[in-house]
Motif scaffolding. Structure first.
Motif, PDB file in Angstrom:
ATOM      1  N   LEU A 122      43.244  31.719  54.073  1.00 56.56           N
ATOM      2  CA  LEU A 122      43.784  32.364  55.268  1.00 56.56           C
ATOM      3  C   LEU A 122      44.858  33.383  54.931  1.00 56.56           C
ATOM      4  CD1 LEU A 122      44.085  29.285  57.644  1.00 56.56           C
ATOM      5  CD2 LEU A 122      42.219  30.926  57.486  1.00 56.56           C
ATOM      6  N   SER A 123      45.380  33.341  53.717  1.00 55.24           N
ATOM      7  CA  SER A 123      46.443  34.268  53.326  1.00 55.24           C
ATOM      8  C   SER A 123      46.032  35.005  52.063  1.00 55.24           C
ATOM      9  CB  SER A 123      47.751  33.512  53.074  1.00 55.24           C
ATOM     10  OG  SER A 123      47.640  32.691  51.911  1.00 55.24           O
ATOM     11  N   VAL A 124      46.682  36.136  51.827  1.00 49.21           N
ATOM     12  CA  VAL A 124      46.432  36.912  50.615  1.00 49.21           C
ATOM     13  C   VAL A 124      46.742  36.078  49.383  1.00 49.21           C
ATOM     14  CG1 VAL A 124      47.255  38.888  49.261  1.00 49.21           C
ATOM     15  CG2 VAL A 124      46.741  39.159  51.693  1.00 49.21           C
ATOM     16  N   ARG A 125      47.801  35.309  49.429  1.00 44.82           N
ATOM     17  CA  ARG A 125      48.186  34.502  48.265  1.00 44.82           C
ATOM     18  C   ARG A 125      47.093  33.495  47.907  1.00 44.82           C
ATOM     19  NH1 ARG A 125      53.250  30.232  47.821  1.00 44.82           N
ATOM     20  NH2 ARG A 125      53.239  30.043  45.545  1.00 44.82           N
ATOM     21  N   ASP A 126      46.568  32.793  48.913  1.00 49.36           N
ATOM     22  CA  ASP A 126      45.502  31.823  48.647  1.00 49.36           C
ATOM     23  C   ASP A 126      44.259  32.514  48.101  1.00 49.36           C
ATOM     24  OD1 ASP A 126      47.088  29.783  49.519  1.00 49.36           O
ATOM     25  OD2 ASP A 126      46.204  29.676  51.529  1.00 49.36           O
ATOM     26  N   ALA A 127      43.936  33.689  48.656  1.00 50.54           N
ATOM     27  CA  ALA A 127      42.736  34.401  48.210  1.00 50.54           C
ATOM     28  C   ALA A 127      42.885  34.912  46.780  1.00 50.54           C
ATOM     29  CB  ALA A 127      42.439  35.554  49.160  1.00 50.54           C
ATOM     30  N   ARG A 128      44.071  35.383  46.426  1.00 50.30           N
ATOM     31  CA  ARG A 128      44.269  35.885  45.061  1.00 50.30           C
ATOM     32  C   ARG A 128      44.048  34.771  44.034  1.00 50.30           C
ATOM     33  NH1 ARG A 128      46.135  40.665  43.632  1.00 50.30           N
ATOM     34  NH2 ARG A 128      46.957  39.803  41.694  1.00 50.30           N
ATOM     35  N   ARG A 129      44.413  33.541  44.387  1.00 52.65           N
ATOM     36  CA  ARG A 129      44.195  32.424  43.475  1.00 52.65           C
ATOM     37  C   ARG A 129      42.706  32.142  43.256  1.00 52.65           C
ATOM     38  NH1 ARG A 129      48.730  28.432  46.245  1.00 52.65           N
ATOM     39  NH2 ARG A 129      50.558  29.272  45.158  1.00 52.65           N
ATOM     40  N   ARG A 130      41.900  32.519  44.248  1.00 52.23           N
ATOM     41  CA  ARG A 130      40.469  32.259  44.162  1.00 52.23           C
ATOM     42  C   ARG A 130      39.687  33.469  43.639  1.00 52.23           C
ATOM     43  NH1 ARG A 130      39.624  28.529  48.414  1.00 52.23           N
ATOM     44  NH2 ARG A 130      37.441  28.346  47.763  1.00 52.23           N
ATOM     45  N   ALA A 131      40.368  34.588  43.424  1.00 51.32           N
ATOM     46  CA  ALA A 131      39.695  35.869  43.217  1.00 51.32           C
ATOM     47  C   ALA A 131      39.226  36.182  41.802  1.00 51.32           C
ATOM     48  CB  ALA A 131      40.607  37.005  43.695  1.00 51.32           C
ATOM     49  N   PRO A 132      39.646  35.481  40.734  1.00 45.63           N
ATOM     50  CA  PRO A 132      39.205  35.907  39.399  1.00 45.63           C
ATOM     51  C   PRO A 132      37.691  36.048  39.258  1.00 45.63           C
ATOM     52  CG  PRO A 132      40.977  34.332  39.194  1.00 45.63           C
ATOM     53  CD  PRO A 132      40.637  34.386  40.646  1.00 45.63           C
ATOM     54  N   GLY A 133      36.933  35.155  39.862  1.00 42.48           N
ATOM     55  CA  GLY A 133      35.479  35.219  39.743  1.00 42.48           C
ATOM     56  C   GLY A 133      34.893  36.485  40.335  1.00 42.48           C
ATOM     57  N   ILE A 134      35.349  36.846  41.540  1.00 44.50           N
ATOM     58  CA  ILE A 134      34.799  38.043  42.182  1.00 44.50           C
ATOM     59  C   ILE A 134      35.305  39.299  41.490  1.00 44.50           C
ATOM     60  CG2 ILE A 134      36.571  38.375  43.973  1.00 44.50           C
ATOM     61  CD1 ILE A 134      34.238  38.932  45.917  1.00 44.50           C
ATOM     62  N   ARG A 135      36.507  39.240  40.896  1.00 43.35           N
ATOM     63  CA  ARG A 135      36.977  40.385  40.120  1.00 43.35           C
ATOM     64  C   ARG A 135      36.074  40.619  38.909  1.00 43.35           C
ATOM     65  NH1 ARG A 135      42.317  38.178  40.210  1.00 43.35           N
ATOM     66  NH2 ARG A 135      43.533  38.936  41.966  1.00 43.35           N
ATOM     67  N   GLU A 136      35.626  39.543  38.283  1.00 43.43           N
ATOM     68  CA  GLU A 136      34.730  39.687  37.132  1.00 43.43           C
ATOM     69  C   GLU A 136      33.410  40.322  37.557  1.00 43.43           C
ATOM     70  OE1 GLU A 136      34.174  35.955  35.202  1.00 43.43           O
ATOM     71  OE2 GLU A 136      36.298  35.712  34.685  1.00 43.43           O
ATOM     72  N   ARG A 137      32.883  39.925  38.711  1.00 41.39           N
ATOM     73  CA  ARG A 137      31.621  40.497  39.193  1.00 41.39           C
ATOM     74  C   ARG A 137      31.767  41.989  39.516  1.00 41.39           C
ATOM     75  NH1 ARG A 137      29.829  36.801  44.057  1.00 41.39           N
ATOM     76  NH2 ARG A 137      28.042  38.238  44.040  1.00 41.39           N
ATOM     77  N   LEU A 138      32.970  42.385  39.915  1.00 42.66           N
ATOM     78  CA  LEU A 138      33.205  43.777  40.298  1.00 42.66           C
ATOM     79  C   LEU A 138      33.655  44.650  39.126  1.00 42.66           C
ATOM     80  CD1 LEU A 138      35.094  43.146  43.660  1.00 42.66           C
ATOM     81  CD2 LEU A 138      32.799  44.127  43.422  1.00 42.66           C
ATOM     82  N   ALA A 139      33.927  44.035  37.984  1.00 46.20           N
ATOM     83  CA  ALA A 139      34.422  44.796  36.832  1.00 46.20           C
ATOM     84  C   ALA A 139      33.420  45.880  36.449  1.00 46.20           C
ATOM     85  CB  ALA A 139      34.664  43.862  35.656  1.00 46.20           C
ATOM     86  N   GLY A 140      33.910  47.085  36.242  1.00 43.56           N
ATOM     87  CA  GLY A 140      33.053  48.205  35.862  1.00 43.56           C
ATOM     88  C   GLY A 140      32.406  48.919  37.025  1.00 43.56           C
ATOM     89  N   LEU A 141      32.539  48.365  38.238  1.00 40.83           N
ATOM     90  CA  LEU A 141      31.972  49.012  39.417  1.00 40.83           C
ATOM     91  C   LEU A 141      33.065  49.785  40.148  1.00 40.83           C
ATOM     92  CD1 LEU A 141      29.830  46.031  40.801  1.00 40.83           C
ATOM     93  CD2 LEU A 141      29.076  47.932  39.342  1.00 40.83           C
ATOM     94  N   SER A 142      32.672  50.777  40.911  1.00 46.58           N
ATOM     95  CA  SER A 142      33.623  51.577  41.685  1.00 46.58           C
ATOM     96  C   SER A 142      33.132  51.710  43.116  1.00 46.58           C
ATOM     97  CB  SER A 142      33.800  52.976  41.081  1.00 46.58           C
ATOM     98  OG  SER A 142      34.305  52.891  39.772  1.00 46.58           O
ATOM     99  N   PRO A 143      34.046  51.699  44.066  1.00 48.22           N
ATOM    100  CA  PRO A 143      33.636  51.878  45.464  1.00 48.22           C
ATOM    101  C   PRO A 143      33.127  53.289  45.714  1.00 48.22           C
ATOM    102  CG  PRO A 143      36.033  51.839  45.291  1.00 48.22           C
ATOM    103  CD  PRO A 143      35.496  51.492  43.941  1.00 48.22           C
ATOM    104  N   THR A 144      32.160  53.401  46.620  1.00 51.57           N
ATOM    105  CA  THR A 144      31.632  54.706  47.020  1.00 51.57           C
ATOM    106  C   THR A 144      32.360  55.150  48.267  1.00 51.57           C
ATOM    107  OG1 THR A 144      29.472  54.174  46.116  1.00 51.57           O
ATOM    108  CG2 THR A 144      29.586  55.984  47.704  1.00 51.57           C
ATOM    109  N   ARG A 145      33.083  56.260  48.159  1.00 54.29           N
ATOM    110  CA  ARG A 145      33.812  56.789  49.311  1.00 54.29           C
ATOM    111  C   ARG A 145      33.418  58.246  49.492  1.00 54.29           C
ATOM    112  NH1 ARG A 145      38.617  54.138  46.688  1.00 54.29           N
ATOM    113  NH2 ARG A 145      38.606  52.026  47.526  1.00 54.29           N
TER     114      ARG A 145
END
Length: 584
Positions: free
Chosen positions: A254-277
């Motif tokens: 529910l908070s940014v702090r809680d999500a950051r603790r859970r985020a290493p996995g999704i950061r690994e999946r996104l590594a090397g990718l860039s958003p399309t804007r």
């Protein structure tokens, strides 16, 4: 503290009740968050707690609502004033005095408190809400967010046992919103105050709630539970929950702090990718994914004027034929739709803007951000000629706004102000839409089609005053969008809108930008800026302190960074939709 026993409320001859079968208990000393799509009855439920429903609003209330043991059907709002403090969506409707300090004292005077008690509480509240510098200011001269803080302060000074708040942070900048929420937390935790609050900007408040009450739809019984449990099934949810759903996290953060603790996995999946804007100079401006009606590039809704009260409004002009030939708008759009050069504006003795230089290009969406009172609304007012420069210059479509007749200026620029009622004066939604079509020279039904996109399910016969604040805003947006002005200005356009309505608005505005229209948003909604804006301009004390691509500006500013950027930093992601697209 608050108890609903099988409560239903029906207004007038409405076909269905606004709320139905509500059984709910709010314990003493808890912060309970009321959520749900626009128009499902949140304001009605809050009004039943304060006694405004049905004593002030009319309608029929069935069942029983008790607050501190008092039945709201037999106790009018004034008989509950010592127990319940209420702040509605429109702070201007709340004020009864002229200055900040008088407004903070008024409620205590009505209850007959001793002068020394009143003085102490006023000082405490001025400090709590950061209003000390505004104590002697006329309320009419304050920004919308400052007025919101004064309205909240005026119900805090009598020290009620129950606070009922409808969209309390909707007009506040991120820092001011955090201050108000910190005050509410202190009242709940230290003083045992009971807080019942409706709020669409869940990213700000859901982590502070003890319970969440979800109203899924009109006539549907509410769902009550722990915040994470309700958010797992809720149709409205903040970006942190959306990212958690996408990543499959359980329980949901529910908070940014809680999500950051859970985020290493999704950061690994996104590594090397860039958003399309896609920037304003890219993409296909001829594409029209949004059903924006073709027609005149001018709307005769909005000539500038000042009412005697001093409120800045846009008064409608009927019957001024300012339309161009159908289909000619794109060909006539200049490269720069608006330019200010060393612009200075004074309001009385105060310097509201100084040295402001900004350009708005065709197809560009610019978000104006900054704390309350920074000068965002003043800059929009300068673009439409509502204020005269003290120095420098403003050009819109090659015209000097304050020297141009309203009928000519509305062919170049349209403004949706913070108060949508300033643009709405017909008796029904259908009549508003018919007038908008006639004013803009658009095909009959054009405005109604837009209303259907932004506001599904609203009946033609509905009076605008019977719409929720968010629904009125959507109607006002449709009225101005019908004219398709080359430059579109929106002042807090998502105030009162749920996430689904905001997403529909984004689609419409993106369609206009692709066609070459310039859009300027004065907003505190960092998630909207991340989703929609090509550029962000941050104002502080009337000066531009940052101007650049959205990703560069908001990520470098902790106050204005969206939730996804905070969770996935240092990676350059701004929204859940960017992450979803990258992971496909």
């Amino acid at each position: 503290m608050i108890r609903f026993d099988n409560v239903s409320v029906t207004y007038g001859d409405a076909a269905a009740p606004a709320i139905s079968g509500v059984d709910l208990t709010v314990p003493e000393g808890e912060l309970v968050l009321l959520v749900g799509p626009s128009g499902v009855g949140k304001s009605t439920l809050l009004g039943a707690v304060s006694g405004l429903v049905p004593h002030f609003t009319g309608g029929t209330l069935r069942g029983r609502v008790t607050v501190g043991g008092r039945d709201t059907r037999t106790h009018k709002p004034r008989e509950l004033a010592d127990l319940v403090g209420t702040v509605g969506q429109d702070p201007l409707a709340h004020f009864v005095t002229d200055t900040v300090e008088d407004e903070l004292a008024y409620g205590m005077e009505s209850l007959g408190l001793a002068p020394e008690v009143m003085r102490r509480r006023v000082e405490d509240t001025l400090d709590l809400l950061g209003l000390a510098e505004l104590r002697d200011r006329p309320i009419a001269t304050l920004s919308g967010g400052q007025q919101q803080r004064v309205a909240i302060g005026s119900v805090l000074t009598p020290h009620p046992r129950v606070l009922v708040l409808d969209e309390p942070t909707s007009a506040l900048d991120p820092a001011a919103a955090e201050e108000v929420l910190a005050v509410l937390q202190r009242l709940v935790h230290d003083l045992g105050t009971t807080v019942l609050m409706a709020e669409h900007r869940l990213e700000r408040v859901v982590q502070y709630a003890d319970q969440v009450v979800l109203l899924p739809g009109p006539g549907v019984a509410p769902v009550v539970g722990e915040p994470a449990e309700v958010m797992a099934a809720s149709p409205v949810y903040p970006p942190v929950v959306g990212l958690g759903r996408l990543a499959g996290w359980d329980p949901l953060p529910l908070s940014v702090r809680d999500a950051r603790r859970r985020a290493p996995g999704i950061r690994e999946r996104l590594a090397g990718l860039s958003p399309t804007r896609t920037g304003p100079e890219e993409g296909d401006r001829g594409a029209d994914r949004a059903s924006v009606p073709d027609g005149s590039s001018g709307t005769d809704r909005s000539s500038a004027t000042d009412r005697p009260s001093g409120r800045r409004t846009f008064m409608p002009l009927r019957g001024a034929s300012g339309g161009r030939e159908r289909g000619s708008a794109q060909a006539e759009l200049p490269e720069h739709l608006a330019v200010t050069t060393r612009l200075g504006v004074r309001r009385g003795r105060a310097e509201a803007l100084r040295g402001v230089g900004i350009t708005v290009g065709a197809g560009e969406t610019v978000a104006l951000m900054g704390r309350n009172g920074a000068g965002k609304s003043t800059l929009l007012s300068a673009f439409v000629g509502m204020v005269e420069p003290a120095s420098g210059s403003v050009l819109v479509g090659g015209l000097t706004p304050h020297r141009t007749s309203p009928r000519e200026l509305v062919r170049q620029v349209g403004l949706v102000p913070q108060e949508p009622r300033d643009l709405l004066y017909a008796d029904t939604v259908a009549a508003e839409c018919a007038a908008a079509d006639a004013d803009a020279g658009a095909e009959p039904g054009s405005c109604r089609a837009l209303v259907g996109e932004l506001l599904p399910g609203v009946r033609d016969a509905t009076h605008p005053r019977d719409l929720s604040e968010g629904q009125r805003l959507a109607l006002a947006l449709a009225v101005v969008l019908t004219g398709r002005p080359p430059l579109l200005l929106l002042d807090e356009p998502t105030r009162g809108l749920d996430y689904a309505a905001k997403a529909r608005l984004v689609v419409v505005l993106q369609g206009l930008a692709r066609k070459g229209h310039g859009i300027v948003l004065a907003t505190h909604d960092v998630e909207l800026a991340a989703e929609l804006a090509h550029r962000v301009v941050i104002l502080a004390d009337g000066e531009i302190v940052a101007d650049g691509p959205t990703a560069d500006v908001v990520v470098s500013s902790p106050a204005f960074a969206p939730q996804v950027a905070k969770i996935l930093a240092p990676q350059p992601w701004l929204t859940v939709s960017e992450v979803r697209e990258a992971l496909r």
